[in-house]
Design an enzyme around this catalytic site. Structure first.
Site, PDB file in Angstrom:
ATOM      1  N   GLU A 144      30.742 116.172  18.038  1.00 56.00           N
ATOM      2  CA  GLU A 144      30.338 114.789  17.842  1.00 56.00           C
ATOM      3  C   GLU A 144      31.184 113.848  18.697  1.00 56.00           C
ATOM      4  O   GLU A 144      30.671 112.928  19.347  1.00 56.00           O
ATOM      5  CB  GLU A 144      30.447 114.419  16.366  1.00 56.00           C
ATOM      6  CG  GLU A 144      29.830 113.095  16.007  1.00 56.00           C
ATOM      7  CD  GLU A 144      29.816 112.844  14.504  1.00 56.00           C
ATOM      8  OE1 GLU A 144      29.397 111.748  14.104  1.00 56.00           O
ATOM      9  OE2 GLU A 144      30.229 113.738  13.724  1.00 56.00           O
ATOM     10  N   GLY A 189      30.732 108.539   6.862  1.00 48.16           N
ATOM     11  CA  GLY A 189      31.610 109.507   6.215  1.00 48.16           C
ATOM     12  C   GLY A 189      32.844 109.866   7.015  1.00 48.16           C
ATOM     13  O   GLY A 189      33.851 110.303   6.463  1.00 48.16           O
ATOM     14  N   SER A 190      32.776 109.707   8.344  1.00 51.55           N
ATOM     15  CA  SER A 190      33.905 110.078   9.203  1.00 51.55           C
ATOM     16  C   SER A 190      33.995 109.124  10.382  1.00 51.55           C
ATOM     17  O   SER A 190      33.078 108.344  10.650  1.00 51.55           O
ATOM     18  CB  SER A 190      33.740 111.518   9.714  1.00 51.55           C
ATOM     19  OG  SER A 190      32.577 111.630  10.527  1.00 51.55           O
ATOM     20  N   THR A 191      35.109 109.200  11.093  1.00 48.03           N
ATOM     21  CA  THR A 191      35.277 108.419  12.318  1.00 48.03           C
ATOM     22  C   THR A 191      35.839 109.342  13.382  1.00 48.03           C
ATOM     23  O   THR A 191      36.667 110.204  13.099  1.00 48.03           O
ATOM     24  CB  THR A 191      36.199 107.205  12.098  1.00 48.03           C
ATOM     25  OG1 THR A 191      36.241 106.427  13.289  1.00 48.03           O
ATOM     26  CG2 THR A 191      37.617 107.614  11.729  1.00 48.03           C
ATOM     27  N   GLN A 192      35.343 109.170  14.624  1.00 46.15           N
ATOM     28  CA  GLN A 192      35.764 110.025  15.727  1.00 46.15           C
ATOM     29  C   GLN A 192      36.547 109.225  16.765  1.00 46.15           C
ATOM     30  O   GLN A 192      36.193 108.082  17.070  1.00 46.15           O
ATOM     31  CB  GLN A 192      34.558 110.665  16.428  1.00 46.15           C
ATOM     32  CG  GLN A 192      33.921 111.797  15.662  1.00 46.15           C
ATOM     33  CD  GLN A 192      33.209 111.328  14.411  1.00 46.15           C
ATOM     34  OE1 GLN A 192      33.505 111.781  13.306  1.00 46.15           O
ATOM     35  NE2 GLN A 192      32.275 110.397  14.561  1.00 46.15           N
TER      36      GLN A 192
END
Length: 466
Positions: free
Chosen positions: A208, A237-240
């Site tokens: 991702e 839900g998440s961070t990249q």
């Protein structure tokens, strides 16, 4: 079939932004001799001339961009272009999106030129159908129907179809996630598109991040340069966080999180990590539920204005009633959020999850998108159409201003902006004056990891890259 090594991905690129990305929305001229095309003898002569000139330029060490729209259009008139399509479905935590891409193959070096795309979104996300997988598959079918209308039917069988689920499904129990994926797999087998056995899966956070980084730098024309932009993606839900360290001595520091990406022109070492639980909605949940029993759904939060009462908020298929919390700084005449208390609470939830800390991120030009962009536009920090550049401090100051206003229409904006400022400053170590470039689109193309994924599929699979 083993999953391809992300470090050996073949990703097409170009050095020139204006040459590498075609933004035309008109249909490409038809190939072949029909429609007033040139006679075959002239076409062959022109092609030989073009190839000869290109070879001479290469021999004498001069650069020629074979993905130039001019050359692509000329090849199209001569009947030597080839259209290819790809359909990528992003099953995110807050919604599902279909991105269908139309590419032209460069007639000389086989590179891909992006010429058109489709973007459609449906809410809620696939993970919201955890207890009704058939309904989840139906929501994907509606997106797939949009792709069918975009892509000519005679191209379906040669068009890859892929669904990648992100943090929403990662956070579900394994059995429920698999039931959803299996329902989508059944749908895909009847789609008439080209579907591999691993076409439907939960996406690795590394992929991702790398695909988002590729998309941003490709569309900015920086992929083959030495100063690529860092890509920050804030999901639900998440961070990249993904960037290519500029100093080779930094690479060993991030060794566990480094990946070699082959962009065809060069190999680039990038740091990437997906911070699960630090997406905006996951962070809301963690802060709002702090101090409550696991099954409690009626919540009060110091990060919500006291005028807010029993506002419905759904997270991970659970409906919560969120209210503001009274405190000494708030009065009936002037109801406000205790900004400092909210700030400290968010810090206590963010800091333990930022591992590793990307401490050299501050050295890079930063391109941020998804919720970074959305909250900036919704709060008036930037123009929703043009995008813009702001500082980390601008998020913090806007958060303070919003938290001091009893805003019934945006009940969670105080929290969201405060959280983003904490994540960037305390979490990622960016100074208050660090500039952040915010994007939703570049040259009319959506910022999404899906573009990088589409390139990977079309360039690394021999049945598409022949």
């Amino acid at each position: 079939m083993p999953k391809p090594d992300v470090r050996k991905r073949k990703l097409s690129s170009s050095d020139d932004k204006n040459a590498s990305v075609s933004t035309t929305r008109r249909k490409s001229p038809s190939s072949g001799n029909s429609g007033g095309g040139l006679p075959s003898g002239l076409k062959l002569s022109f092609l030989c001339l073009i190839v000869s000139v290109c070879l001479l330029l290469v021999v004498f060490g001069l650069y020629i961009d074979t993905t130039s729209p001019f050359l692509v259009q000329l090849a199209s008139k001569l009947g030597y272009n080839k259209n290819q399509y790809a359909v990528i479905i992003d099953a995110g935590s807050t919604g599902s999106r279909v991105l269908a891409y139309k590419f032209d193959r460069s007639f000389i070096d086989n590179k891909l030129v992006l010429s058109d795309e489709l973007f459609k979104e449906r809410k809620p996300g696939l993970s919201s159908f955890a207890d009704a997988p058939e309904k989840g598959a139906h929501s994907i079918k509606l997106l797939l129907d949009e792709a069918r209308a975009f892509i000519p039917k005679d191209k379906w069988s040669s068009t890859p179809l892929v669904l990648k689920a992100t943090a929403g499904l990662r956070l579900l129990p394994h059995s429920k996630a698999e039931n959803l994926l299996n329902a989508v797999r059944d749908l895909f087998t009847k789609s008439e598109f080209s579907v591999d056995m691993d076409a439907v899966e939960i996406m690795d956070g590394t992929d991702e991040g790398i695909f988002s980084w590729f998309t941003v730098n490709f569309l900015l024309g920086r992929l083959s340069k030495t100063n690529q932009a860092a890509a920050l993606d804030l999901g639900g839900g998440s961070t990249q966080v993904t960037f290519s360290p500029t100093d080779p001595e930094q690479v060993p520091v991030y060794e566990k999180y480094m990946h070699e990406v082959n962009t065809l022109n060069q190999k680039v070492n990038v740091f990437t990590h997906s911070y699960l639980g630090l997406g905006l909605m996951a962070a809301r949940h963690a802060v709002f539920t702090k101090g409550y029993a696991k099954d409690e759904t009626s919540l009060e939060s110091i990060c919500v204005n006291p005028i807010i009462s029993n506002r419905t908020w759904i997270y991970s298929n659970v409906e919560y009633k969120i209210s503001g919390k009274d405190h000494a700084k708030s009065t009936q005449e002037n109801p406000i959020v205790d900004f400092d208390a909210c700030l400290d609470l968010i810090k206590s939830k963010v800091m333990p999850l930022v591992k590793p800390k990307p401490f050299t991120l501050k050295e890079h030009t930063i391109a941020a998108f998804s919720y970074y962009f959305e909250r900036a536009t919704e709060s008036g920090l930037i123009d929703p159409f043009a995008g813009g550049e702001i500082t980390v401090e601008a998020y913090r100051k806007k958060a303070q201003a919003v938290c001091a206003i009893p805003n019934d229409e945006q009940p969670f904006m105080c929290f969201d902006l405060t959280y983003i400022s904490v994540l960037l400053h305390e979490g990622f170590g960016l100074g208050e004056g660090k500039k952040i470039k915010l994007y939703k689109k570049i040259d009319g193309h959506e910022i999404s990891w899906a573009l990088g994924c589409a390139y990977n599929v079309l360039m690394s699979d021999d049945k598409f890259n022949s």
